[in-house]
Each structure stands twice: as structure tokens, then as C-alpha cells.
Design an enzyme around this catalytic site. Structure first.
Site, PDB file in Angstrom:
ATOM      1  N   GLY A 169      43.547  39.217  41.176  1.00  0.00           N
ATOM      2  CA  GLY A 169      44.052  38.310  42.217  1.00  0.00           C
ATOM      3  C   GLY A 169      42.924  37.442  42.751  1.00  0.00           C
ATOM      4  N   LYS A 175      43.740  29.935  57.747  1.00  0.00           N
ATOM      5  CA  LYS A 175      42.325  30.294  57.541  1.00  0.00           C
ATOM      6  C   LYS A 175      41.499  29.109  57.021  1.00  0.00           C
ATOM      7  CE  LYS A 175      43.246  35.223  56.955  1.00  0.00           C
ATOM      8  NZ  LYS A 175      43.036  36.455  56.185  1.00  0.00           N
ATOM      9  N   THR A 228      45.505  34.019  61.003  1.00  0.00           N
ATOM     10  CA  THR A 228      46.090  34.535  59.766  1.00  0.00           C
ATOM     11  C   THR A 228      46.836  33.419  59.054  1.00  0.00           C
ATOM     12  OG1 THR A 228      47.361  36.356  58.810  1.00  0.00           O
ATOM     13  CG2 THR A 228      48.159  35.534  60.922  1.00  0.00           C
ATOM     14  N   GLY A 245      44.729  49.431  51.654  1.00  0.00           N
ATOM     15  CA  GLY A 245      44.020  48.404  52.422  1.00  0.00           C
ATOM     16  C   GLY A 245      43.946  48.604  53.925  1.00  0.00           C
ATOM     17  N   GLY A 304      43.432  34.024  44.931  1.00  0.00           N
ATOM     18  CA  GLY A 304      43.948  33.904  46.293  1.00  0.00           C
ATOM     19  C   GLY A 304      42.841  34.002  47.335  1.00  0.00           C
TER      20      GLY A 304
HETATM   21  P1  NAP Z   1      47.382  34.583  48.304  1.00  0.00           P
HETATM   22  O1  NAP Z   1      46.343  33.620  48.791  1.00  0.00           O
HETATM   23  O2  NAP Z   1      48.815  34.181  48.254  1.00  0.00           O
HETATM   24  O3  NAP Z   1      46.901  35.094  46.840  1.00  0.00           O
HETATM   25  C1  NAP Z   1      47.726  35.717  45.980  1.00  0.00           C
HETATM   26  C2  NAP Z   1      46.956  36.122  44.700  1.00  0.00           C
HETATM   27  O4  NAP Z   1      47.783  37.049  44.053  1.00  0.00           O
HETATM   28  C3  NAP Z   1      46.687  35.000  43.727  1.00  0.00           C
HETATM   29  O5  NAP Z   1      45.537  35.313  43.002  1.00  0.00           O
HETATM   30  C4  NAP Z   1      47.936  35.058  42.830  1.00  0.00           C
HETATM   31  O6  NAP Z   1      47.710  34.563  41.518  1.00  0.00           O
HETATM   32  C5  NAP Z   1      48.164  36.525  42.783  1.00  0.00           C
HETATM   33  N1  NAP Z   1      49.582  36.850  42.605  1.00  0.00           N
HETATM   34  C6  NAP Z   1      50.597  36.673  43.478  1.00  0.00           C
HETATM   35  N2  NAP Z   1      51.760  37.089  42.967  1.00  0.00           N
HETATM   36  C7  NAP Z   1      51.460  37.543  41.722  1.00  0.00           C
HETATM   37  C8  NAP Z   1      52.252  38.106  40.685  1.00  0.00           C
HETATM   38  N3  NAP Z   1      53.565  38.306  40.823  1.00  0.00           N
HETATM   39  N4  NAP Z   1      51.637  38.456  39.557  1.00  0.00           N
HETATM   40  C9  NAP Z   1      50.297  38.281  39.417  1.00  0.00           C
HETATM   41  N5  NAP Z   1      49.493  37.745  40.347  1.00  0.00           N
HETATM   42  C10 NAP Z   1      50.078  37.391  41.496  1.00  0.00           C
HETATM   43  O7  NAP Z   1      47.372  35.896  49.184  1.00  0.00           O
HETATM   44  P2  NAP Z   1      46.149  36.517  49.969  1.00  0.00           P
HETATM   45  O8  NAP Z   1      46.152  36.048  51.365  1.00  0.00           O
HETATM   46  O9  NAP Z   1      44.931  36.360  49.151  1.00  0.00           O
HETATM   47  O10 NAP Z   1      46.576  38.064  50.043  1.00  0.00           O
HETATM   48  C11 NAP Z   1      46.680  38.856  48.881  1.00  0.00           C
HETATM   49  C12 NAP Z   1      47.033  40.287  49.279  1.00  0.00           C
HETATM   50  O11 NAP Z   1      45.960  40.882  49.994  1.00  0.00           O
HETATM   51  C13 NAP Z   1      48.276  40.407  50.172  1.00  0.00           C
HETATM   52  O12 NAP Z   1      48.996  41.542  49.783  1.00  0.00           O
HETATM   53  C14 NAP Z   1      47.686  40.626  51.551  1.00  0.00           C
HETATM   54  O13 NAP Z   1      48.565  41.342  52.410  1.00  0.00           O
HETATM   55  C15 NAP Z   1      46.461  41.453  51.204  1.00  0.00           C
HETATM   56  N6  NAP Z   1      45.406  41.378  52.223  1.00  0.00           N
HETATM   57  C16 NAP Z   1      45.046  42.549  52.814  1.00  0.00           C
HETATM   58  C17 NAP Z   1      44.048  42.538  53.758  1.00  0.00           C
HETATM   59  C18 NAP Z   1      43.655  43.830  54.411  1.00  0.00           C
HETATM   60  O14 NAP Z   1      42.993  43.794  55.445  1.00  0.00           O
HETATM   61  N7  NAP Z   1      44.021  44.956  53.860  1.00  0.00           N
HETATM   62  C19 NAP Z   1      43.406  41.329  54.102  1.00  0.00           C
HETATM   63  C20 NAP Z   1      43.793  40.149  53.465  1.00  0.00           C
HETATM   64  C21 NAP Z   1      44.819  40.193  52.518  1.00  0.00           C
HETATM   65  P3  NAP Z   1      47.859  32.999  41.154  1.00  0.00           P
HETATM   66  O15 NAP Z   1      46.576  32.361  41.577  1.00  0.00           O
HETATM   67  O16 NAP Z   1      48.089  32.972  39.691  1.00  0.00           O
HETATM   68  O17 NAP Z   1      49.042  32.493  41.926  1.00  0.00           O
END
Ligand code: NAP
Length: 313
Positions: free
Chosen positions: A151, A90, A86, A279, A154
């Protein structure tokens, strides 16, 4: 016999038989993270191992980025079956494995590693986990849907976008606060999304737009499934992921956030008469697929679901 600790460290891994040798079951599966204490993977995988009659314990390992390469090598020495990975590892693990699945290669990130002799095999089960979750929640396949991913800059957003593109979804709208990241991803996915067997619809099949209401409003009419892949929604004070006024009854809304279970996006979707899910199902299915990657046999998914729900209270 000693009790399984909440978290083990890199130093423990260097002396694994000393740290875990007196556990009831040998610790041969783990999740690497930094931090890792919050991970619910042990509560999901240990009931599955028990249900499948596999004599093995799944533990959390706190591994820092500068320890990653050696920690992966120590998995081989310590007879591990594999590990999950995690944040923030990754990408680093993607660069370190010997072989990987196509989906992991396209995403550029690995969340599951299997040890095969002296080889490390990488997979990314987040993406096919999302596909299974959409199937379970909405009885729909990604291939039949016009999909908006908020998003898309990310890691989770990229995993979702790659899976949608590999499945040749009907349409893909990539939304991101930093629009340049969504545009770069669209560029990467262009060839994959273009399917000569599919008729062109009224709107472009692949677009990248900024996270702004006007831009999203223009796309909504040609979208069936909205996916939140940002971390927005985890806090009460968070802004709207999608303006509530844009959600319509025909939309399906999937929020990758699962804590809280009813995010603002889910509440808004339900109030608009749309179907919505959080999720948790993605978390479950990425775990099921990891189990199957390690053992090459069907995972006891219901034992995993029960363990996960219990861990969330
Ligand atoms: P990450 O790599 O930090 O990506 C964050 C993304 O969200 C980026 O696109 C970012 O935009 C955007 N973002 C963050 N804060 C924001 C805000 N205040 N306003 C608008 N956009 C915002 O995180 P990640 O690992 O991809 O995870 C994203 C989410 O998915 C988390 O909540 C995580 O817990 C969830 N997730 C869930 C599962 C599941 O199994 N359910 C699996 C993986 C992840 P910018 O590029 O502009 O910064």
C-alpha cells in the site's frame, strides 16, 4: 453548562464562544475531518488532558476542503492550542502551515498542527507513531529490519516508507496495486535509503513491485517485517493483503487496520507462526506524539491507551 456535542461545524468555529462558551472546559483542541464523526481522537485526548490537569476540551470539527484555510486562521483567533487533521485534509494543511518538521515535509502531509502566536507549526506523527508501535509490539527498531510495505501508494504507506528510509532500515520493498506510485516513491527515497555505512546485502536495498503474488514471493526471503498500509482487511469479504502461503514464522506482521482487531492478515500470520499486531498501537503513539508536540512535555500514554480501548469496546 452544556454537553459537549459529538461534532461541531465550520459555522460553529466562526462563532466559537457562542457554540462552546458554556462548556465546563474551553474547547481549544480539535480534529478536523470530512467526515469526522468516526474519529476516536477525543476519547484518547480528553482522558490525557484530564490526567495531565490541563483545563481544555478536545472536540471534533467537521471542516470541508473549501473551508480549510479559513478554519486554520480561526484556530488562531479562538485561542486554540492546536488541532489534529484527518482525511481529506493532511495534504491541504501541509500546504497551509508556516513551518513544519522534516518528517512532515518529506511525507508532504501534516496530521498535527500547533498554534504558536500567529504561526501554525505542522508535524506528521503517523510516521514516528509507527516507529514507536513497532518498537512496542516487536521490541525491534526499524533501522534493523528489512521491511515490506503493502500500500505504498497511499498516505499511510508513504508516511511509513519515509520513516523507514529516514531510519536507514536494512531494506525497503514498496508494494502497490498501482505500481507506478511505488516506483515514484522509491525514486523520491533513493538518496535517503542509500547509506554508505551499511554493507550491501544479497538483495537490492530499495525496490518497488506490483501487488502480485509472484513478485511478492521473490522478495519474502529477504524481508523481516511486513506492514499493511492499505485499507484491505476492514471488510470480511476483502482479498488477502499477502498470500497466506508466503508468510513464514520468522516474519513480523503489522496491520495498520485496527477494526476489526483480528484481520484476515493477522489471523493468517498467527496461523503461520509469525508474530502479528494490529494498528491500534500506531493510533495510540501518533496521539501521544501529537500531545507532546502541543505541550512539549511527556503525555500520559496509559490514560490515552485506556481511553482508546474503551472507545473500541
Ligand atoms: P489511502 O491514501 O486511500 O491509500 C490506500 C492504499 O491502499 C493505496 O496504496 C491503494 O493502492 C491501496 N489499496 C486500496 N484498496 C486496495 C485494494 N482493494 N487492493 C489493493 N490495494 C488497495 O489510505 P491511507 O490514508 O493511506 O490509509 C490506508 C490504511 O491505513 C487505512 O486502513 C487506514 O485506516 C490505515 N491507517 C491507520 C493508521 C493507524 O494509526 N493505525 C494511520 C493511518 C492510516 P493504489 O495506489 O493502487 O490505489
Amino acid at each position: 453548562m452544556s454537553k459537549v456535542r459529538d461534532v461541531y461545524t465550520f459555522d460553529d468555529l466562526k462563532n466559537w464562544s457562542g457554540a462552546t462558551g458554556d462548556l465546563d472546559r474551553p474547547a481549544r483542541l480539535s480534529v478536523f475531518g470530512d467526515p469526522v464523526k468516526h474519529s476516536r481522537s477525543p476519547q484518547m485526548h480528553n482522558p490525557a488532558l484530564e490526567a495531565a490537569g490541563i483545563n481544555c476540551e478536545y472536540v471534533r470539527l467537521h471542516i470541508q476542503p473549501d473551508e480549510l484555510a479559513e478554519a486554520l486562521n480561526l484556530l488562531k483567533e479562538n485561542d486554540f492550542i492546536g488541532t489534529n487533521v484527518t482525511i481529506p485534509h493532511k495534504g491541504g494543511v501541509h500546504d497551509a502551515v508556516d513551518e513544519m518538521t522534516e518528517v512532515a515535509r518529506r511525507i508532504g502531509a501534516v496530521n498535527t498542527v500547533a498554534v504558536d502566536g500567529d504561526q501554525l507549526l505542522g508535524h506528521n506523527t503517523d510516521a514516528p507513531g509507527l516507529k514507536k508501535a513497532i518498537r512496542e509490539e516487536f521490541s525491534m527498531d526499524l533501522s534493523d529490519l528489512r521491511i515490506m510495505i503493502v500500500g505504498a501508494g497511499g498516505g499511510a504507506g508513504k508516511a511509513a516508507a519515509v520513516q523507514c528510509a529516514m531510519d536507514h532500515c536494512e531494506r525497503l520493498v514498496l508494494v502497490n496495486r498501482t505500481v507506478e506510485k511505488a516506483e515514484a516513491l522509491a525514486e523520491e527515497l533513493h538518496d535517503l535509503v542509500t547509506d554508505p555505512d551499511k554493507l550491501e546485502g544479497p538483495a537490492d536495498r530499495l525496490v518497488a513491485i506490483p501487488w502480485e503474488s509472484e513478485a511478492m514471493e521473490r522478495e519474502m526471503e529477504n524481508v523481516d517485517l511486513i506492514i499493511n498500509a492499505t485499507s484491505v482487511g476492514m471488510k470480511r469479504t476483502d482479498p488477502e493483503v499477502v498470500p497466506a502461503s508466503l508468510i513464514e514464522p520468522h516474519h513480523l506482521v503489522y496491520d495498520m487496520v485496527y477494526a476489526p482487531a483480528r484481520t484476515r492478515l493477522i489471523a493468517d500470520a498467527e496461523e503461520a507462526g509469525a508474530k502479528a499486531a494490529n494498528g491500534l498501537s500506531m493510533l495510540l503513539w501518533q496521539g501521544v506524539l501529537a500531545f507532546e508536540f502541543w505541550f512539549d512535555s511527556a503525555a500520559p500514554a496509559e490514560a490515552m491507551r485506556k481511553g482508546l480501548l474503551e472507545s473500541l469496546g
